[in-house]
Write a protein that holds these residues in place. Structure first.
Motif, PDB file in Angstrom:
ATOM      1  N   MET A   1       0.831  -1.212   0.000  1.00 29.56           N
ATOM      2  CA  MET A   1       0.000   0.000   0.000  1.00 29.56           C
ATOM      3  C   MET A   1       0.861   1.256   0.000  1.00 29.56           C
ATOM      4  SD  MET A   1      -3.326   0.447   2.270  1.00 29.56           S
ATOM      5  CE  MET A   1      -4.242   1.959   2.504  1.00 29.56           C
ATOM      6  N   VAL A   2       0.496   2.203  -0.845  1.00 28.48           N
ATOM      7  CA  VAL A   2       1.158   3.513  -0.872  1.00 28.48           C
ATOM      8  C   VAL A   2       0.202   4.532  -0.254  1.00 28.48           C
ATOM      9  CG1 VAL A   2       2.232   5.288  -2.303  1.00 28.48           C
ATOM     10  CG2 VAL A   2       2.316   2.901  -3.017  1.00 28.48           C
TER      11      VAL A   2
ATOM     12  N   ARG B   1      10.116  11.522  -3.377  1.00 29.13           N
ATOM     13  CA  ARG B   1       9.734  10.720  -2.195  1.00 29.13           C
ATOM     14  C   ARG B   1       8.611   9.753  -2.549  1.00 29.13           C
ATOM     15  NH1 ARG B   1       9.421  15.516   2.204  1.00 29.13           N
ATOM     16  NH2 ARG B   1      11.504  16.224   1.726  1.00 29.13           N
ATOM     17  N   GLN B   2       7.678  10.272  -3.348  1.00 27.30           N
ATOM     18  CA  GLN B   2       6.557   9.420  -3.737  1.00 27.30           C
ATOM     19  C   GLN B   2       7.053   8.239  -4.559  1.00 27.30           C
ATOM     20  OE1 GLN B   2       3.850   7.868  -3.176  1.00 27.30           O
ATOM     21  NE2 GLN B   2       2.780   9.808  -2.883  1.00 27.30           N
TER      22      GLN B   2
ATOM     23  N   GLU C   1      -4.921   7.940  -1.991  1.00 20.76           N
ATOM     24  CA  GLU C   1      -4.670   9.360  -2.312  1.00 20.76           C
ATOM     25  C   GLU C   1      -3.161   9.655  -2.362  1.00 20.76           C
ATOM     26  OE1 GLU C   1      -7.139  12.116  -2.159  1.00 20.76           O
ATOM     27  OE2 GLU C   1      -8.896  11.042  -1.456  1.00 20.76           O
ATOM     28  N   PRO C   2      -2.385   8.910  -3.146  1.00 17.43           N
ATOM     29  CA  PRO C   2      -0.931   9.037  -3.052  1.00 17.43           C
ATOM     30  C   PRO C   2      -0.384  10.365  -3.560  1.00 17.43           C
ATOM     31  CG  PRO C   2      -1.498   7.662  -4.909  1.00 17.43           C
ATOM     32  CD  PRO C   2      -2.781   7.947  -4.198  1.00 17.43           C
ATOM     33  N   LEU C   3      -1.180  11.107  -4.328  1.00 18.92           N
ATOM     34  CA  LEU C   3      -0.625  12.314  -4.949  1.00 18.92           C
ATOM     35  C   LEU C   3      -1.110  13.604  -4.288  1.00 18.92           C
ATOM     36  CD1 LEU C   3      -0.902  11.280  -8.711  1.00 18.92           C
ATOM     37  CD2 LEU C   3       0.825  10.690  -7.018  1.00 18.92           C
ATOM     38  N   SER C   4      -1.912  13.490  -3.243  1.00 13.70           N
ATOM     39  CA  SER C   4      -2.548  14.722  -2.749  1.00 13.70           C
ATOM     40  C   SER C   4      -1.590  15.682  -2.048  1.00 13.70           C
ATOM     41  CB  SER C   4      -3.759  14.410  -1.872  1.00 13.70           C
ATOM     42  OG  SER C   4      -3.501  13.325  -1.077  1.00 13.70           O
TER      43      SER C   4
ATOM     44  N   GLN D   1       2.386  14.738 -13.504  1.00 11.94           N
ATOM     45  CA  GLN D   1       3.517  13.901 -13.926  1.00 11.94           C
ATOM     46  C   GLN D   1       3.442  12.511 -13.273  1.00 11.94           C
ATOM     47  OE1 GLN D   1       7.321  15.812 -13.456  1.00 11.94           O
ATOM     48  NE2 GLN D   1       8.373  13.836 -13.649  1.00 11.94           N
ATOM     49  N   MET D   2       3.162  12.491 -11.949  1.00 15.57           N
ATOM     50  CA  MET D   2       3.112  11.203 -11.241  1.00 15.57           C
ATOM     51  C   MET D   2       1.941  10.342 -11.714  1.00 15.57           C
ATOM     52  SD  MET D   2       5.697  10.743  -9.329  1.00 15.57           S
ATOM     53  CE  MET D   2       5.185   9.344  -8.360  1.00 15.57           C
ATOM     54  N   ARG D   3       0.851  11.034 -12.093  1.00 17.73           N
ATOM     55  CA  ARG D   3      -0.313  10.332 -12.644  1.00 17.73           C
ATOM     56  C   ARG D   3       0.114   9.476 -13.833  1.00 17.73           C
ATOM     57  NH1 ARG D   3      -4.389  15.005 -13.464  1.00 17.73           N
ATOM     58  NH2 ARG D   3      -4.122  14.723 -15.683  1.00 17.73           N
TER      59      ARG D   3
END
Ligand code: ADP
Length: 387
Positions: A80-81, A161-162, A181-184, A193-195
């Motif tokens: 889990m992230v 970090r993500q 919600e890993p990008l919030s 970009q991370m999407r």
């Protein structure tokens, strides 16, 4: 890789808070499933029940062939992230990724047979250093963070970090990835970009992924399928395109899409053998194929929903004999590739997405064509789509 199945799953928190109600969903092996909905609708609770971080009050959760209701999180073969990446601040990127592998013990089918018991040959062993190294380097290569392996988290940007947090999951080679919600915590540009990076990662690994977000754009751009939730209940499960074009109810229609769908309180009228959607400031003739579905609403209230791109857009204007709404321009918002007009018709405000070269001024009264085949009617009582 594994299928994840939730059957009649419910969560009741102390104080009789029913956070998730009768949740039924099968996430196929290798699928990227996004759960989306407003804050408090039960997305995280559902994900945490899959992870085993929250007890299941009702129903059954199956991962692969195994019912996991009573299986500990560490034995579920999931990774889990989280929103806050929870990296170890004193460890390097390499150590952060290697740590969980060092700590875990694995079943070793190659261990020599022992004397104490039938299954003693199935020994638990620690993963070999070379294997840990291979996995960390592979994950670093996938995520493009090879150069960062010796750094500590405080010397990394949010996006980096993500990536490390995702890397920590990849090294474990889990059956299912869970993202909460890993990008919030990232800025808007990094989120975009991370999407794409996470989508690319899914294409490469083909592992089952369940991704929770409150952001409908994230859901639409990433999911193979999307589950829309509200008040602990599934509203609709569909592909992004179907969710957008065929929303099951008013909530989904309004939640998916930016700017959102315009809604008008209207009635169905019959005039000269044709059916119209009528409201104080307009009366729009309906396509003939709507007739069988809307006949029973003649004289009754309905909700008329139409997306901004179906009012005044080049495609709407190109439809022969398209009905029109006459309205006053209140705000003009040029976006470059298109222009949004914030309009007022009688008491109703609505948004139209028009050609960027269309000339008009604030205060002008203009006619905007409505593409009825892109519009929907909803039942006032059930809120379900009629057309
Ligand atoms: P979301 O992830 O969609 O924002 P959550 O799953 O976090 O929603 O929460 C769903 C509902 O359950 C909310 O009403 C929330 O207040 C409630 N809730 C969440 N965690 C707890 C808890 N530990 N105890 C009691 N109620 C909770």
């Amino acid at each position: 890789m594994a299928q994840v199945k939730l059957e009649h799953v419910g969560k009741i928190y102390p104080g009789n808070v029913r956070a998730v109600k009768d949740f039924n969903l099968t996430i196929e092996d290798g699928e990227f499933m996004v759960m989306v909905g407003p804050s408090g609708c039960g997305k995280s609770t559902t994900l945490r029940m899959v992870a085993g971080l929250e007890e299941i009050s009702e129903g059954t959760i199956t991962i692969g062939d195994r019912v996991v209701n009573n299986v500990l999180p560490k034995d579920r073969d999931i990774a889990m992230v989280f929103q806050n990446y929870a990296l170890y601040p004193d460890k390097t990127v390499y150590e952060n990724m290697a740590f969980c592998l060092k700590m875990r013990k694995f079943q070793d089918p190659n261990a020599a047979p022992g004397s104490n018991g039938l299954f003693s040959w199935w020994k638990l062993r620690k993963m070999k250093k070379a294997e840990i190294n291979r996995r960390v380097m592979e994950a670093a290569e996938i995520l493009g963070i090879e150069e960062l392996l010796e750094r500590r988290p405080k010397a990394l940007s949010g996006g980096q970090r993500q990536r490390v947090a995702v890397g920590r999951c990849i090294v474990r080679n889990p059956k299912v990835f869970l993202f909460d919600e890993p990008l919030s915590n990232l800025d808007a540009k990094m989120r975009v970009q991370m999407r794409t990076e996470i989508s690319r990662l899914h294409n490469r690994l083909q592992t089952t992924m369940i991704y929770v977000t409150h952001d409908q754009t994230e859901a639409m751009t990433m999911g193979d399928r999307i589950v829309v939730m509200k008040d602990g209940l599934i509203q609709q499960v569909a592909t992004p395109a179907n969710l957008y074009d065929y929303p099951d109810n008013i909530f989904v229609a309004g939640f998916i899409g930016t700017p959102p769908m315009n809604f008008f309180d209207a009635i169905v009228e019959s005039k000269d053998g044709q059916l119209f959607i009528t409201e104080d400031s307009f009366s729009l003739v309906t396509p003939p194929e709507w007739k069988p579905k809307i006949e029973r609403y003649i004289g009754k209230k309905v909700v008329f929903g139409v997306r901004p791109e179906h009012i005044g857009s080049p495609t709407a204007e190109a439809v022969d004999n398209a009905p029109k709404i006459t309205a006053t321009v209140e705000v003009i918002e040029p976006m470059g590739s298109e222009t949004y007009l914030y309009m007022k018709a009688g008491a109703n405000g609505f948004i139209a997405r028009v050609d960027p070269h269309r000339t008009c001024n604030v205060g002008d009264s203009i006619d905007l064509a409505v593409m009825m085949r892109g519009a929907h009617l909803f039942d006032v009582d059930t809120t379900e789509r009629i057309t």
